[in-house]
Design a protein around this motif. Structure first.
Motif, mmCIF file in Angstrom:
data_model
loop_
_atom_site.group_PDB
_atom_site.id
_atom_site.type_symbol
_atom_site.label_atom_id
_atom_site.label_comp_id
_atom_site.label_asym_id
_atom_site.label_seq_id
_atom_site.Cartn_x
_atom_site.Cartn_y
_atom_site.Cartn_z
ATOM 1 N N LEU A 69 -43.606 -0.233 -19.345
ATOM 2 C CA LEU A 69 -44.742 0.500 -18.784
ATOM 3 C C LEU A 69 -44.451 0.865 -17.333
ATOM 4 O O LEU A 69 -44.157 -0.001 -16.514
ATOM 5 C CB LEU A 69 -46.006 -0.371 -18.874
ATOM 6 C CG LEU A 69 -47.260 0.136 -18.170
ATOM 7 C CD1 LEU A 69 -47.689 1.493 -18.721
ATOM 8 C CD2 LEU A 69 -48.411 -0.859 -18.315
ATOM 9 N N LEU A 101 -51.548 -5.631 -21.753
ATOM 10 C CA LEU A 101 -52.217 -6.052 -20.531
ATOM 11 C C LEU A 101 -53.693 -6.313 -20.785
ATOM 12 O O LEU A 101 -54.326 -7.115 -20.113
ATOM 13 C CB LEU A 101 -52.077 -4.969 -19.445
ATOM 14 C CG LEU A 101 -50.827 -4.995 -18.590
ATOM 15 C CD1 LEU A 101 -49.577 -5.162 -19.398
ATOM 16 C CD2 LEU A 101 -50.740 -3.779 -17.703
ATOM 17 N N GLU A 102 -54.239 -5.583 -21.756
ATOM 18 C CA GLU A 102 -55.606 -5.825 -22.212
ATOM 19 C C GLU A 102 -55.531 -5.992 -23.721
ATOM 20 O O GLU A 102 -54.615 -5.490 -24.369
ATOM 21 C CB GLU A 102 -56.511 -4.631 -21.875
ATOM 22 C CG GLU A 102 -56.630 -4.329 -20.394
ATOM 23 C CD GLU A 102 -57.474 -5.349 -19.653
ATOM 24 O OE1 GLU A 102 -58.260 -6.043 -20.320
ATOM 25 O OE2 GLU A 102 -57.314 -5.474 -18.440
ATOM 26 N N ALA A 158 -49.399 -2.079 -24.163
ATOM 27 C CA ALA A 158 -48.480 -2.994 -23.484
ATOM 28 C C ALA A 158 -48.968 -4.430 -23.519
ATOM 29 O O ALA A 158 -48.234 -5.341 -23.158
ATOM 30 C CB ALA A 158 -48.283 -2.543 -22.033
ATOM 31 N N ILE A 217 -47.660 -10.131 -23.592
ATOM 32 C CA ILE A 217 -47.106 -8.982 -22.855
ATOM 33 C C ILE A 217 -45.583 -9.029 -22.846
ATOM 34 O O ILE A 217 -44.912 -8.045 -23.148
ATOM 35 C CB ILE A 217 -47.585 -8.988 -21.386
ATOM 36 C CG1 ILE A 217 -49.112 -8.998 -21.292
ATOM 37 C CG2 ILE A 217 -47.011 -7.790 -20.634
ATOM 38 C CD1 ILE A 217 -49.618 -9.131 -19.870
ATOM 39 N N GLN A 218 -45.046 -10.206 -22.492
ATOM 40 C CA GLN A 218 -43.595 -10.301 -22.273
ATOM 41 C C GLN A 218 -42.783 -10.225 -23.555
ATOM 42 O O GLN A 218 -41.569 -10.120 -23.526
ATOM 43 C CB GLN A 218 -43.250 -11.568 -21.479
ATOM 44 C CG GLN A 218 -43.646 -12.873 -22.129
ATOM 45 C CD GLN A 218 -45.046 -13.336 -21.720
ATOM 46 O OE1 GLN A 218 -45.917 -12.522 -21.478
ATOM 47 N NE2 GLN A 218 -45.250 -14.640 -21.673
#
Lengths: 281, 351
Positions: B76, B49-50, B47, B69-70
């Protein structure tokens, strides 16, 4: 010596046991209650004393003086404006400090606290140098037709300088207490970082930010040291009270001090109630 | 199509190593592993996030490894759901609709359809803190579905839900999948994996150790870890030998236990599963038969299906007696008994 201390111990123990048998407090509880009472008394007693020595007639009289009301309106207005204007940059800055790790973050956090620890007269001197007509800032401002020294705008800068840390620290702690997951969830739903800030971080940290705003406002309007150096006139109330005290003595200055305190207190209470209600709405 | 290549990420003293897999459009891909195996981190890498230390994530051929991310079309659902606490259920679900979409009829219709499908229309005006775990789960699901994710990422979606509600959410997920939704679902629960997955990847200590259809993975596990998930307690990876006298294939599981294997074409190291219900116990040595050996009874305990007996034959072996009736003379833990493995209870294959 040993027997004396043992005797004192026994005495304390006896008192504690007596207290315990009467109420459900331990000796330590009683000690804490006693110390707390002392501290509270220390805060309340001088203020109450000042209040009690001022008659309603005196208050009424002082509130009738135009210079007093002018200074109070000026003080509240300037502090309020300074708080709002600086919040526009300070709140995003606090968000940045709460969310990003970077080299020198501790240093930046320390810099933010600087105005709290330096003497406020020194802050005033520094601010005066910063905004004087000879400085770059002063020149730039006067080019825009904005005079700073001896003007409300200069007072606002002095107030903001000493009170900004309260807003930044409160807002930073507020943002830090918002779980990052909420922001990542919002990003995952396609929101832009700006939208995440406005719709997630800001509302969730709102209570602390608002209490930071109240603190900054309260701290700014009560500022004397920095303001008196930047602008003796127009006179904010702390400067007015100081001048009256110097010129006419304690008795004369007291009613003005009480009036300002009551109005500030009223403002403070209303804002606190407002932040409280906001949170529970 | 999602292609993950050699994804690696260290995180303190934990790391994901060389994670590779492919998820086709419309797949239901389950990542199975114990908690702490790195499943959630893997979803967070997907996703965005990392970010990974190395490796690639390709979506429909496009490299999105470092995409914001976006910008990633993944929805998620966090394990703890991350429902925005300051927004109503409606505002949570409509979060991904921008102002124009939210007001337009199309946006409203989508919201209505999804909340109706998930059975949460009546909750729209509630506050999140007044909802139960199962309701919150469906709100979280609705919130990402409104955003039309190309791939749905589910982090332990059934873990925090009452047993009575699990079946409902499961059938919901199956329905989503039937409607064409690609799903990647991480879980520690093998039952959940079997009931939902089209494909399974088993992850252990940050690495994928086996993947395939549930049938492949569970009928032919490649490691003791997978075997345990698959419900095969007697799983071994011995080396195939030839009986020096007869030349028939055998394996040596311990000094006390060698097992004759049905004739086979396998060679070298093999996987061996012994069905616990195919081991029978005797007080006296049985008259004849292959794979007869002596062992000590370590433990006897009741299970949901009858009795289970833990034998010590140099290696631990589990025996099941579904009718809960042990043969006469075998009663005590610590007794030494005779055991025989029925030929059809031995399964061996090459990994």
């Amino acid at each position: 010596m040993g027997s004396t201390s043992a005797g004192i111990k026994d005495l304390c123990l006896t008192i504690a046991l007596m207290a315990l048998s009467v109420r459900k407090y331990s000796g330590f509880d009683l000690l804490i209650i006693f110390l707390s009472g002392l501290v509270l008394l220390f805060i309340v007693a001088p203020l109450l004393g000042m209040l009690l020595r001022t008659t309603p007639g005196q208050l009424f009289e002082v509130s009738g003086k135009p210079e007093v009301m002018h200074s109070i309106v000026l003080t509240l207005g300037v502090s309020f404006s300074a708080t709002l204007v600086f919040a526009v940059a300070a709140v995003p800055f606090a968000y940045f400090l709460a969310r990003r790790t970077f080299h020198g973050r501790r240093l930046v956090n320390g810099l933010v606290d600087l105005p709290i620890v330096i003497p406020h007269t020194a802050a005033g001197i520094a601010m005066l140098g910063f905004i004087s007509r000879e400085s770059v800032t002063g020149k730039a401002a006067s080019l825009l037709g904005l005079e700073l020294v001896g003007r409300p705008a200069g007072i606002a800068l002095a107030m903001a300088f000493v009170s900004l840390p309260f807003l930044i620290n409160a807002a930073r702690d507020g943002f830090a207490s918002v779980p990052v997951r909420y922001e990542k969830a919002a990003l995952n739903l396609g929101a832009s970082p700006f939208r995440v800030f406005i719709t997630i971080a800001l509302p969730l940290a709102w209570k602390q930010i608002l209490s930071g705003l109240v603190l900054m406002f309260a701290r700014g309007m009560s500022e004397f040291g920095a303001v008196v150096i930047v602008a003796y006139h127009p006179m904010v109330t702390p400067v007015l009270v100081y001048e009256w005290f110097g010129a006419y003595g304690l008795r004369y200055a007291r009613p003005a001090a009480v009036l300002f305190m009551l109005i500030a207190l009223a403002f403070f209470i209303v804002l606190r109630l407002l932040t409280h209600r906001r949170h529970h709405a | 199509m999602l292609e993950v290549r050699q994804l690696t990420r260290s995180f303190g003293d934990f790391s994901l190593q060389n994670i590779s897999f492919t998820v086709e459009r419309g797949d239901y891909f389950v990542i199975l592993g114990l908690s702490g195996a790195g499943k959630s981190l893997l979803l967070e890498l997907l996703a965005g996030l990392e970010l990974p230390d190395s490796g690639q994530i390709l979506l429909n051929g496009k490299d999105i490894t470092r995409e914001k991310i976006q910008r990633r079309p993944f929805g998620l659902v966090f394990q703890d759901l991350a429902i925005f606490p300051h927004l109503s259920v409606r505002a949570n679900i409509a979060y991904s609709l921008n102002k124009r979409e939210g007001k337009a009829t199309a946006g409203q219709e989508k919201l209505t359809a999804i909340t109706r499908d998930l059975g949460i229309r009546h909750l729209l005006d509630r506050r999140p803190e007044t909802l139960s775990g199962g309701e919150l789960q469906r709100v979280a699901l609705a919130r990402v579905l409104v955003h039309d994710p190309e791939i749905l990422l589910l982090d332990e979606p059934l873990a925090s839900i009452d047993v009575s509600l699990k079946a409902g959410i499961r059938s919901l997920l199956r329905k989503l999948h039937r409607n064409g939704q690609t799903i990647i679902h991480v879980t520690h629960d093998e039952e959940e994996a079997v009931s939902l997955a089209g494909k399974i990847a088993v992850i252990q200590d940050g690495a994928i150790i086996q993947q395939g259809t549930p049938g492949e993975v569970f009928s032919k596990p490649g490691s003791p870890f997978v075997a345990r998930f698959a419900g095969h307690p007697n799983f071994f990876t011995p080396r195939l030998e030839a009986d020096p006298e007869s030349g028939k294939p055998l394996v040596r599981l311990s000094n006390a236990l060698t097992i004759n294997i049905p004739p086979t074409m396998l060679r070298g190291k093999i996987c061996l599963i012994i069905d616990p219900a195919a081991i029978r116990l005797f007080a006296e040595k049985p008259p004849a038969g292959e794979n007869v050996f002596q062992a000590m009874i370590r433990e006897i305990y009741p299970s949901r299906q009858g009795l289970e007996i833990l034998l010590d034959a140099g290696i631990p072996l589990l025996v099941k007696y579904p009718d809960a009736k042990l043969p006469e003379g075998i009663v005590r833990e610590g007794d030494t008994v005779w055991a025989m493995i029925a030929g059809n209870g031995i399964l061996c294959y090459q990994d």
